[in-house]
Design a protein around this motif. Structure first.
Motif: not given
Length: 661
Positions: A410, A412-414, A457, A460
């Motif tokens: 990803r 970003q983590p989410n 971070r 993830a």
């Protein structure tokens, strides 16, 4: 490869280059009205031939020591002067090209053989580019052709070693094994590059890549003139779109005299050469067919174990730059940076500085082509697969248990997951201690120690892992929870990973390890030139956009250099430096009542205009550049850190001291 005039000798090549034939001479003589004109034309003809023959010897590449660092055409010495006694060479002469695409910019040729790399001088981008490059490629340090009968048996043995192995040299650029040596390609790898109007500062585009088989010359019967039709790369390689034709002359140096050849005949019969090459082709073709049949059964067993595994990213085959699908492990092999890269972390830093480009095809969509190390480094940029394959090869060269991981990540983590490739190293019993290496940034994630400020971070960011592989093995993930940070990487556990038979992977044909070329740029000179240009751009920006004058604090600019050195050391080592000396110097230099603002950033190119444009995109940098304050003084410092292949980390810090409101 269409070989014309094989065994024709140097004189035939010279006559062809001069553009005259016996019929032309007769026609010219018939048209001449006086015998003196005929003699004059004949002298001119001979002079032309002499000049062409001299040109075949005048421009040769670097000698043995220089060739390992990369080569350009260096006139002034003959082939005999550059060839060391007792060593056998192959003289590769690029005579010219035709049917290329004309336009702005330049063409350049790179050549790789064994532990040697060469490059030609750039030529204008024309339909018939005026390539005139000569490369003296060392084939053997153990023998050289000689007309004396006492050396006859030794020469025959040496030529047969070259015929069977393709090389007679010991490699120092990769940890060699008998299996890897036997499966290594021995052809000359020729790469054609194209640059834009800005010359060497423009991104290099890969025009063509070709593997040239040279071993038919080993009969000792003379040279050959070869016309190489170059085709498009990757997906276009399947369609065989021609992109140009190269005329190449190949000669053994030293060669046998005509008298010796007429007396003894070829040292190695042509029939023996042809049969060896055919047997080699049958061997590697059979190995590839056996692996393909095995992979089909292996995949079926993997899917039957759990139908959901069908959707996992298990990359058994990948498309190479010639449009062929090869087993993924054949793209990796141990590679050493010599004395150019001190530690594995320096290797990761070097790979991360190579620019990332996303390959896209016409009409949209991503093109997934895995390039050879030579093509990747010659081009100087590539996709995430190119970075990961090179980093894994370098880490293997350091003796680490390194693997390429194919999975998802990803931004970003989410964020949403996307396909991604990275590198993993294992240590400890059953590979319990795993570290992820991000080849695009040089960052490391220790899965056993996530206590660092950035580790959670970064961890993830990685999504799922479908398979891992290196030059010796291939493993598909059988764990129900395939999240990268939750997986066990005990690859020897059959319940968690499905392994391929290493005995079928070992004989697959592979490209040779690649030597890295030492940087040849002057770090202080480049830094000073970039710094002067950036100062001019900043002064103009403040004058034209803000109607402000600019006062430079040269002492403060000098102090910034120590901070930039610490930042680069941190990127290489992963250790955070306190930089106490820099902070103390700033405190002593800034007057009472004044404040200090600074903005450091790093680039992987040397273009001041692009750097200043990037600075303007940062709010902090814009505030410094456009600062309106009492007694404002500005500082700017550039530091250049050179790595192999002239890859650079260019650190820049812009700063100001003033009474800020």
């Amino acid at each position: 490869e269409a070989a014309s005039g094989e065994g024709g000798g140097v004189l035939n090549a010279a006559e062809a280059s001069a553009g005259h034939s016996d019929a032309d001479e007769q026609e010219l003589a018939a048209r001449s009205s006086a015998p003196g004109e005929v003699r004059l034309d004949a002298l001119r003809e001979r002079r032309i031939i002499d000049e062409v023959i001299r040109s075949l010897e005048a421009h040769t590449d670097l000698s043995e020591k220089q060739a390992a660092r990369g080569a350009t055409n260096l006139p002034g010495a003959t082939v005999s002067e550059r060839a060391e006694p007792g060593k056998q060479y192959l003289l590769v002469k690029i005579l010219g090209g035709n049917q290329f695409e004309a336009g702005d910019g330049e063409y350049e040729i790179r050549l790789h053989y064994g532990s040697q790399r060469f490059s030609s001088c750039p030529v204008p981008r024309e339909e018939e580019p005026a390539f005139d490059a000569t490369f003296l490629v060392r084939l053997s340090s153990r023998f050289a052709l000689d007309s004396r009968a006492a050396h006859f048996e030794r020469q025959v043995m040496g030529l047969r070693r070259l015929l069977a192995n393709g090389t007679d040299e010991a490699s120092t650029i990769g940890s060699q094994s008998a299996e890897l040596d036997a499966a290594t390609r021995t052809a000359l790898h020729i790469v054609v590059l194209r640059t834009g109007p800005d010359g060497r500062e423009s991104p290099r585009e890969l025009v063509a890549s070709h593997l040239l088989e040279w071993r038919r010359l080993l009969t000792g019967a003379g040279g050959a003139l070869v016309s190489i039709e170059l085709s498009g790369l990757g997906p276009t390689g399947k369609i065989r779109v021609p992109v140009g034709v190269l005329q190449v002359r190949l000669d053994l140096v030293p060669g046998l005299s005509e008298a010796a050849l007429s007396k003894d005949g070829p040292l190695v019969p042509q029939k023996e050469v042809d049969e060896t090459l055919r047997a080699e082709a049958r061997h590697f073709g059979g190995s590839h067919r056996r692996f393909c049949s095995y992979a089909k059964v292996w995949w079926q067993e993997f899917v039957e174990a759990n139908p959901a595994f069908r959707h996992r990213l298990v990359k058994i085959f990948a498309e190479d730059e010639w449009g062929e699908h090869q087993p993924a492990p054949t793209f990796v092999r141990p590679m050493r940076g010599g004395r150019l890269l001190d530690t594995p972390r320096h290797a990761a830093r070097f790979v991360s500085l190579l620019p990332y480009v996303r390959e896209e095809q016409v009409g949209g969509g991503r093109v997934e082509v895995w390039h050879s190390p030579h093509s990747f480094l010659a081009r100087g940029q590539g996709d995430c697969e190119d970075h990961a394959l090179l980093l894994c090869s370098l880490l293997l060269g350091y003796g680490l248990d390194a693997f390429v991981c194919v999975g998802t990540a990803r931004d970003q983590p989410n964020g949403q997951e996307r396909d991604h490739v990275w590198v993993m190293t294992r240590a400890g019993k059953h590979g319990r201690h795993c570290v992820f290496w991000e080849s695009l940034t040089g960052q490391r994630v220790d899965l056993e120690n996530l206590d660092g400020p950035d580790s959670p971070r970064l961890a993830a960011i990685y999504g799922r892992v479908g398979c891992v592989f290196n030059h010796q093995g291939f493993y598909a993930n059988k764990q129900l929870d395939d999240r990268a940070i939750r997986c066990s990487f005990n690859l020897e556990d059959d319940l968690k990973w499905k392994a391929m038979d290493e005995r079928l992977l070992a004989p697959m044909r592979r490209l040779p390890a690649l030597p890295l070329v030492a940087p040849n740029l002057s770090e202080p000179d480049v830094a000073e030139a970039v710094e002067i240009a950036l100062r001019g751009l900043m002064t103009d920006e403040r004058s034209e956009q803000y109607d402000l004058s600019t006062q430079w604090d040269h002492d403060l600019s000098y102090y910034l250099g120590s901070a930039l050195a610490a930042y680069e050391a941190e990127r290489c080592s992963g250790i955070l430096f306190s930089n106490e000396e820099f902070q103390e110097a700033i405190k002593r230099h800034i007057p009472r009542g004044h404040s200090f603002k600074g903005y450091p950033t790093v680039f992987n190119h040397r273009d001041p205009t692009k750097m200043f444009h990037a600075l303007r995109q940062s709010q902090i940098a814009r505030d410094i550049i456009g600062a309106r304050a009492d007694h404002a003084h500005f500082a700017l410092r550039v530091r250049v850190f050179a790595y192999p292949e002239n890859v650079c980390a260019v650190w820049c810090m812009v700063a100001a001291r003033a009474r800020f409101s």
